[in-house]
Design a protein around this motif. Sequence first.
Motif, PDB file in Angstrom:
ATOM      1  N   LEU A   1       3.738  62.318 -34.997  1.00  0.00           N
ATOM      2  CA  LEU A   1       5.162  62.320 -35.667  1.00  0.00           C
ATOM      3  C   LEU A   1       5.803  61.582 -34.501  1.00  0.00           C
ATOM      4  O   LEU A   1       6.962  60.946 -34.603  1.00  0.00           O
ATOM      5  N   TYR A   2       5.224  61.693 -33.494  1.00  0.00           N
ATOM      6  CA  TYR A   2       5.804  60.973 -32.226  1.00  0.00           C
ATOM      7  C   TYR A   2       4.579  60.693 -31.286  1.00  0.00           C
ATOM      8  O   TYR A   2       3.682  61.890 -31.028  1.00  0.00           O
ATOM      9  N   LEU A   3       4.886  59.624 -30.261  1.00  0.00           N
ATOM     10  CA  LEU A   3       3.756  59.185 -29.221  1.00  0.00           C
ATOM     11  C   LEU A   3       4.489  58.736 -28.062  1.00  0.00           C
ATOM     12  O   LEU A   3       5.048  57.765 -28.432  1.00  0.00           O
ATOM     13  N   GLY A   4       4.584  59.533 -27.159  1.00  0.00           N
ATOM     14  CA  GLY A   4       5.032  58.853 -25.878  1.00  0.00           C
ATOM     15  C   GLY A   4       4.383  58.993 -24.748  1.00  0.00           C
ATOM     16  O   GLY A   4       3.174  59.441 -24.774  1.00  0.00           O
ATOM     17  N   LYS A   5       5.053  58.627 -23.479  1.00  0.00           N
ATOM     18  CA  LYS A   5       4.388  58.492 -22.221  1.00  0.00           C
ATOM     19  C   LYS A   5       5.130  59.282 -21.470  1.00  0.00           C
ATOM     20  O   LYS A   5       6.306  59.516 -21.311  1.00  0.00           O
ATOM     21  N   ALA A   6       4.381  59.735 -20.379  1.00  0.00           N
ATOM     22  CA  ALA A   6       4.960  60.505 -19.237  1.00  0.00           C
ATOM     23  C   ALA A   6       4.239  59.965 -17.948  1.00  0.00           C
ATOM     24  O   ALA A   6       3.258  59.967 -17.614  1.00  0.00           O
ATOM     25  N   GLY A   7       5.107  59.038 -17.251  1.00  0.00           N
ATOM     26  CA  GLY A   7       4.825  58.123 -16.050  1.00  0.00           C
ATOM     27  C   GLY A   7       5.127  59.175 -14.796  1.00  0.00           C
ATOM     28  O   GLY A   7       5.700  60.225 -14.896  1.00  0.00           O
TER      29      GLY A   7
END
Length: 170
Positions: free
Chosen positions: A78-84
């Motif tokens: 449902l969602y795909l994000g990044k954590a920099g």
Amino acid sequence: MQFTKKGLKAEGFAGFRPIRNLETMRIPQGTGLFTVVAPEDFQARFLAKSTAGVFKKKDPSLSAAALAAEWVEAAVVLYLGKAGPGSKGNRGLRRQIQEFVDFGQGKPPGHWDGRLIWQLADAGSLAVAWKELPADQLNGAEAGYHAAFVAEYGRLPFANLVQARTKTGA
């Protein structure tokens, strides 16, 4: 890439913890990608008002019609994000995911990526999974997963409103 729990595990994603039972201290602190996945037989029911916090005096709620237009039938992701790492190098998966969950509980966010998650009834049953990656690989990996999802489903995951791209535009 298969956008299923099994496919994500094969890609190195771990965790798969329901949001309601998420223990953030068990999430790695390093940089990486994270995804929100629906459990088996999840039925999308939209809340009239989002549980998410207000961002820059803007209500994150959308109309039921707008939410339905973003819904991707049969998709587990449902969602795909990044954590920099952040500008001070103190961010990463644990902090990013904690802020994401806090946002869903009404706290004001620093950004509102993934905000549509918080307008789903029973968002607490959704699971969060993560994959540690070096910071210099994040943009390319996120863009690659977004492109692969679009290739399979014809659109981005439900709560991704902007497609990630690499600096070269790929």
